[in-house]
Design an enzyme around this catalytic site. Sequence first.
Site, PDB file in Angstrom:
ATOM      1  CG  ASN A   1      -1.743   1.214   1.379  1.00  0.00           C
ATOM      2  OD1 ASN A   1      -1.852   2.000   0.454  1.00  0.00           O
ATOM      3  ND2 ASN A   1      -2.344   1.394   2.553  1.00  0.00           N
ATOM      4  CD1 TRP A   2       3.911   1.315  -2.488  1.00  0.00           C
ATOM      5  CD2 TRP A   2       4.290   2.620  -4.269  1.00  0.00           C
ATOM      6  NE1 TRP A   2       5.019   0.820  -3.135  1.00  0.00           N
ATOM      7  CE2 TRP A   2       5.267   1.607  -4.240  1.00  0.00           C
ATOM      8  CE3 TRP A   2       4.317   3.544  -5.304  1.00  0.00           C
ATOM      9  CZ2 TRP A   2       6.280   1.510  -5.203  1.00  0.00           C
ATOM     10  CZ3 TRP A   2       5.324   3.447  -6.257  1.00  0.00           C
ATOM     11  CH2 TRP A   2       6.295   2.443  -6.208  1.00  0.00           C
ATOM     12  CE  LYS A   3      -0.185   3.545   4.769  1.00  0.00           C
ATOM     13  NZ  LYS A   3      -0.424   3.765   6.162  1.00  0.00           N
TER      14      LYS A   3
ATOM     15  CG  HIS B   1      -6.307   2.050   5.033  1.00  0.00           C
ATOM     16  ND1 HIS B   1      -5.919   3.035   5.905  1.00  0.00           N
ATOM     17  CD2 HIS B   1      -5.257   1.206   4.909  1.00  0.00           C
ATOM     18  CE1 HIS B   1      -4.662   2.808   6.281  1.00  0.00           C
ATOM     19  NE2 HIS B   1      -4.239   1.686   5.697  1.00  0.00           N
TER      20      HIS B   1
ATOM     21  CD  GLU C   1      -4.032  -2.170   7.526  1.00  0.00           C
ATOM     22  OE1 GLU C   1      -2.853  -2.320   7.192  1.00  0.00           O
ATOM     23  OE2 GLU C   1      -4.722  -1.209   7.169  1.00  0.00           O
TER      24      GLU C   1
ATOM     25  N   GLY D   1       1.865   2.625  11.081  1.00  0.00           N
ATOM     26  CA  GLY D   1       2.866   3.694  11.037  1.00  0.00           C
ATOM     27  C   GLY D   1       3.539   3.994  12.366  1.00  0.00           C
TER      28      GLY D   1
ATOM     29  CB  SER E   1       4.411  -1.197  12.264  1.00  0.00           C
ATOM     30  OG  SER E   1       3.993   0.124  12.516  1.00  0.00           O
TER      31      SER E   1
ATOM     32  N   GLY F   1       2.586  -0.989   4.429  1.00  0.00           N
ATOM     33  CA  GLY F   1       2.549   0.418   4.026  1.00  0.00           C
ATOM     34  C   GLY F   1       3.954   0.939   3.791  1.00  0.00           C
ATOM     35  N   GLY F   2       4.468   1.671   4.770  1.00  0.00           N
ATOM     36  CA  GLY F   2       5.770   2.344   4.651  1.00  0.00           C
ATOM     37  C   GLY F   2       6.871   1.491   4.021  1.00  0.00           C
TER      38      GLY F   2
HETATM   39  P1  PGA Z   1       2.336   0.752   7.729  1.00  0.00           P
HETATM   40  O1  PGA Z   1       0.911   0.922   7.008  1.00  0.00           O
HETATM   41  O2  PGA Z   1       2.908  -0.554   7.262  1.00  0.00           O
HETATM   42  O3  PGA Z   1       3.132   1.939   7.260  1.00  0.00           O
HETATM   43  O4  PGA Z   1       2.095   0.760   9.186  1.00  0.00           O
HETATM   44  C1  PGA Z   1       0.037  -0.142   6.884  1.00  0.00           C
HETATM   45  C2  PGA Z   1      -1.253   0.332   6.300  1.00  0.00           C
HETATM   46  O5  PGA Z   1      -1.690   1.441   6.608  1.00  0.00           O
HETATM   47  O6  PGA Z   1      -1.881  -0.362   5.492  1.00  0.00           O
END
Ligand code: PGA
Length: 250
Positions: free
Chosen positions: A11-13, A99, A168, A174, A211, A232-233
């Site tokens: 997930n590149w947001k 999300h 999640e 994050g 995370s 994500g990150g």
């Molecule tokens: P994160 O994000 O891995 O940066 O915590 C996960 C997500 O929001 O899907």
Amino acid sequence: MTNKLRYFIANWKMYGDLKSLKSIGTVINFVKSNKKKKFKLIYCPPYTIIHSFYNKIKKTHIKIGAQDCHQNNDNGAFTGSINAQMLKNLGVKFVIIGHSEKRKNGDNDTIINKKIKSALQNNLTVIFCIGETIQEKRKKLTKKILRSQIFKGLKNIKLNNRIIIAYEPIWSIGTGIIPKNFELIENVNFIKNLLVNKKSTKKVKVLYGGSVNTKNIDNLKKIHSLDGFLIGGASQNSKKLIDIVKKSFI
Ligand code: PGA
């Protein structure tokens, strides 16, 4: 080490542009040279680069997902919105819905339910995100919240293998903090049992997100009931993403 098929959703947001696509080359090579390993990699870049991303990966086993879709199935006067049909026409196969970052911006259970229905009507596979806040966890409300999000989000929807749940915890996203293994096992089993008992006898896939990184994957991969990870990150860095996938199989 597990032999089951696992999903890795990147997930590149709201990150990434055409330049970022260059770094995907190493991931493509990695996927090509690991065809026999049981994993599916799905990239969910921002809308602006979906088309270019798709062209880059279309001859590989990597699939493209979107990070959201509008609840309306038909086109209409919805400035700034993209619907599931438009995504399908772009080669998108998956879509993240519910999300917490979208819930925070107004997506309630009713809207999420409509979005899921529209995505399914367009043959997209839904990554349906659920999770509790830290306050809810402290009040021991996690299971109540998960049950409510699942039943409201999936109201009048027959379960099928195009619905994947991503658990999640909001306090994990994050923050670098992840649940303890026993908590995760308990909540994943709770979700799976809930769906088996109430909705269908089919086994639903449950992913973990929040995370996930190159260090904690050593621990997370031991949870055999998990069918994969929403990342994500760490997913924006090809080396880290490859490392996470690789470590899951060692
Ligand atoms: P994160 O994000 O891995 O940066 O915590 C996960 C997500 O929001 O899907």
